[in-house]
Design a protein around this motif. Structure first.
Motif, short mmCIF file in Angstrom:
data_model
loop_
_atom_site.label_atom_id
_atom_site.label_comp_id
_atom_site.label_asym_id
_atom_site.label_seq_id
_atom_site.Cartn_x
_atom_site.Cartn_y
_atom_site.Cartn_z
N ALA A 1 -9.61 85.52 2.79
CA ALA A 1 -10.12 85.65 4.15
C ALA A 1 -9.12 85.07 5.15
CB ALA A 1 -11.46 84.92 4.28
N ASP A 2 -9.09 85.64 6.35
CA ASP A 2 -8.17 85.18 7.39
C ASP A 2 -8.76 84.03 8.20
OD1 ASP A 2 -6.06 87.15 6.96
OD2 ASP A 2 -7.59 88.59 7.58
N GLY A 3 -10.02 83.71 7.91
CA GLY A 3 -10.66 82.61 8.62
C GLY A 3 -12.05 82.39 8.12
N VAL A 4 -12.66 81.28 8.58
CA VAL A 4 -14.07 81.03 8.27
C VAL A 4 -14.78 80.62 9.54
CG1 VAL A 4 -13.74 80.39 5.83
CG2 VAL A 4 -13.60 78.62 7.60
N LEU A 5 -16.08 80.88 9.55
CA LEU A 5 -16.93 80.47 10.68
C LEU A 5 -18.04 79.62 10.10
CD1 LEU A 5 -18.39 82.83 13.42
CD2 LEU A 5 -19.86 81.30 12.13
N VAL A 6 -18.15 78.37 10.57
CA VAL A 6 -19.22 77.51 10.04
C VAL A 6 -20.00 76.85 11.16
CG1 VAL A 6 -18.10 77.03 7.80
CG2 VAL A 6 -17.68 75.51 9.73
N GLU A 7 -21.29 76.67 10.91
CA GLU A 7 -22.15 76.00 11.89
C GLU A 7 -22.22 74.51 11.58
OE1 GLU A 7 -24.89 79.67 13.46
OE2 GLU A 7 -25.86 78.24 12.12
N ILE A 8 -22.13 73.70 12.65
CA ILE A 8 -22.21 72.25 12.50
C ILE A 8 -23.22 71.68 13.51
CG2 ILE A 8 -19.82 72.07 11.65
CD1 ILE A 8 -18.99 71.03 14.38
N HIS A 9 -23.74 70.50 13.21
CA HIS A 9 -24.72 69.86 14.10
C HIS A 9 -24.75 68.38 13.79
CE1 HIS A 9 -28.40 69.28 16.42
NE2 HIS A 9 -28.29 70.54 16.84
N GLU A 10 -24.94 67.55 14.82
CA GLU A 10 -24.97 66.10 14.57
C GLU A 10 -26.32 65.65 14.01
OE1 GLU A 10 -23.17 65.00 18.30
OE2 GLU A 10 -21.51 64.06 17.21
N THR A 11 -27.37 66.35 14.37
CA THR A 11 -28.71 66.04 13.84
C THR A 11 -29.38 67.34 13.41
OG1 THR A 11 -29.46 66.08 16.14
CG2 THR A 11 -29.13 63.90 15.15
N PRO A 12 -28.97 67.85 12.26
CA PRO A 12 -29.47 69.16 11.83
C PRO A 12 -31.00 69.24 11.78
CG PRO A 12 -27.71 68.43 10.38
CD PRO A 12 -28.01 67.28 11.30
N GLU A 13 -31.63 68.10 11.49
CA GLU A 13 -33.10 68.11 11.37
C GLU A 13 -33.75 68.35 12.73
OE1 GLU A 13 -31.05 65.62 10.86
OE2 GLU A 13 -31.74 63.89 12.01
N GLU A 14 -32.99 68.19 13.82
CA GLU A 14 -33.55 68.42 15.15
C GLU A 14 -33.00 69.70 15.79
OE1 GLU A 14 -32.67 64.90 17.43
OE2 GLU A 14 -33.67 63.64 15.93
N ALA A 15 -32.18 70.44 15.06
CA ALA A 15 -31.54 71.63 15.65
C ALA A 15 -32.59 72.65 16.10
CB ALA A 15 -30.59 72.26 14.64
N LEU A 16 -32.30 73.33 17.19
CA LEU A 16 -33.25 74.33 17.70
C LEU A 16 -33.13 75.66 16.98
CD1 LEU A 16 -33.06 73.59 21.56
CD2 LEU A 16 -34.69 72.72 19.86
N SER A 17 -32.04 75.83 16.21
CA SER A 17 -31.92 77.01 15.35
C SER A 17 -30.99 76.69 14.19
CB SER A 17 -31.39 78.23 16.15
OG SER A 17 -30.15 77.93 16.73
N ASP A 18 -31.28 77.26 13.04
CA ASP A 18 -30.41 77.21 11.86
C ASP A 18 -29.99 75.81 11.40
OD1 ASP A 18 -30.62 79.93 11.66
OD2 ASP A 18 -28.59 80.37 12.36
N GLY A 19 -30.87 74.82 11.58
CA GLY A 19 -30.55 73.45 11.15
C GLY A 19 -30.23 73.34 9.66
N ALA A 20 -30.94 74.12 8.84
CA ALA A 20 -30.80 73.98 7.39
C ALA A 20 -29.39 74.32 6.89
CB ALA A 20 -31.82 74.88 6.69
#
Ligand code: PEP
Ligand code: MN
Length: 339
Positions: free
Chosen positions: A294-313
């Motif tokens: 792959a030429d790149g990756v896209l990843v989701e990050i969050h400081e408090t995943p348990e409080e994320a408004l979307s895709d915390g898991a």
């Protein structure tokens, strides 16, 4: 042709082929006759070959995607994204693996700024975050919209990080393209052909995500819509497809990477966050994506995943992202690239 077709039937078809300005090439075997058609593919497109008597099956040896095909640009030119603060552009498809990271959604100004700092400190190349969110339920958080776009513009100015964000509506393309360094087409809109056409005229590079129920050929045909409008800066993204498997949110089709590399000159990145749905599966699949070419990756990050408004898991903590970056560098090096 069907077994045992008569001379007359073959003649009838070869005459029709000639009348369309094409050249028939008849090969006769012991049991089978095969008619090859040589000439401009445009002249044969839409011709009802199947309905001619004696025809058993019709097969195209020409790829339906022309501008996206590897044959059209065998030198695989990288897709360049100018750096907002000047300096060298970011190149997708060069030897450097491009890392895109950020929260699923822009939730507020503070979280966006703080995560942007973490992306930058870890050596990430591009900040991602959605202002317009394509949610399955109308009762789920729909994104901050224009306000979120404003925060993205601010963080871009202050950090110098390029921004990628999704556009869902043809009416918003101009506004989003003003802020975004790369405009994202989400999986659910991969076959929104009117959106693809408008985005093809927006003047910004495009990240085209594979639809969750779409084939690789359909992904390339969607890329063709954008290319055909004159925008040649298209980056493809594998983000998982729907299968019977329930242990993961989607089944990440990593083999799409080498398959796409055979078919197209366009750069290919992988999104293991939406591809798996669970944060602990993201690092192994991100590493595998780089190893797969792959030429790149896209990843989701969050400081408090348990409080994320979307895709915390599926969000990585910033420290986990730091560790992943270090691993990706080693894997990139092992295959003669950089991250
Ligand atoms: C996203 O990247 O924010 C997103 C919604 O992903 P996808 O379109 O792949 O579901
Ligand atoms: Mn998401």
């Amino acid at each position: 042709m069907k077994q045992g077709v008569s001379e007359d039937v073959v003649l009838h078809l070869t005459e029709a082929i000639r009348s369309w300005g094409l050249t028939p090439h008849v090969s006769r075997g012991q049991e089978r006759t095969v008619i090859g058609i040589i000439g401009d593919e445009d002249l044969v497109r839409g011709k009802p070959l199947e309905v001619f008597p004696g025809v058993e099956s019709v097969m195209s040896v020409v790829k339906p995607y022309r501008m996206a095909s590897l044959a059209s640009k065998p030198e695989r030119p990288p897709v360049e994204v100018p750096a907002p603060a000047g300096g060298p552009p970011i190149r997708f498809g060069g030897d450097k693996i491009v890392v895109i990271a950020g929260p699923c959604s822009v939730e507020n100004r503070e979280m966006l700024f703080s995560l942007a700092q973490r992306v930058k400190a870890a050596g990430g190349d591009i900040l991602r975050a959605g202002a317009f969110k394509p949610r399955t339920s109308p009762y789920s958080f729909q994104g901050l919209g224009v306000k979120g776009l404003g925060y993205l513009a601010e963080v871009r100015r202050e950090t110098g990080l390029p921004i990628i964000t999704e556009v869902m509506d043809t009416r918003d393309v101009e506004m989003v393209a003003e802020v975004a360094d790369i405009v994202q087409v989400g999986a659910r809109n991969m076959q929104n052909f009117n959106l693809l056409k408008v985005i093809g005229r927006c003047g910004k590079p495009v990240l085209l995500k594979r639809g969750m129920s779409n084939t690789i050929e359909e992904l390339l045909m969607s890329a063709e819509y954008v290319l055909n409008e004159g925008n040649d800066r298209v980056i493809l993204c594998e983000r998982g497809i729907r299968t019977f498997e329930k242990a993961t949110r989607n089944t990440l089709d990593l083999s799409a990477v080498p398959v796409l590399k055979k078919e197209t000159h366009l750069p290919v990145i992988v999104d293991p966050s939406h591809g798996t749905g669970y944060w602990d599966l993201v690092p192994p699949m991100a590493r595998a994506a780089v190893a797969a070419g792959a030429d790149g990756v896209l990843v989701e990050i969050h400081e408090t995943p348990e409080e994320a408004l979307s895709d915390g898991a599926q969000a990585l903590l910033p420290d986990t992202f730091d560790a992943l970056m270090r691993q990706l560098r080693k894997i990139a090096e092992a295959i003669g690239r950089r991250a």
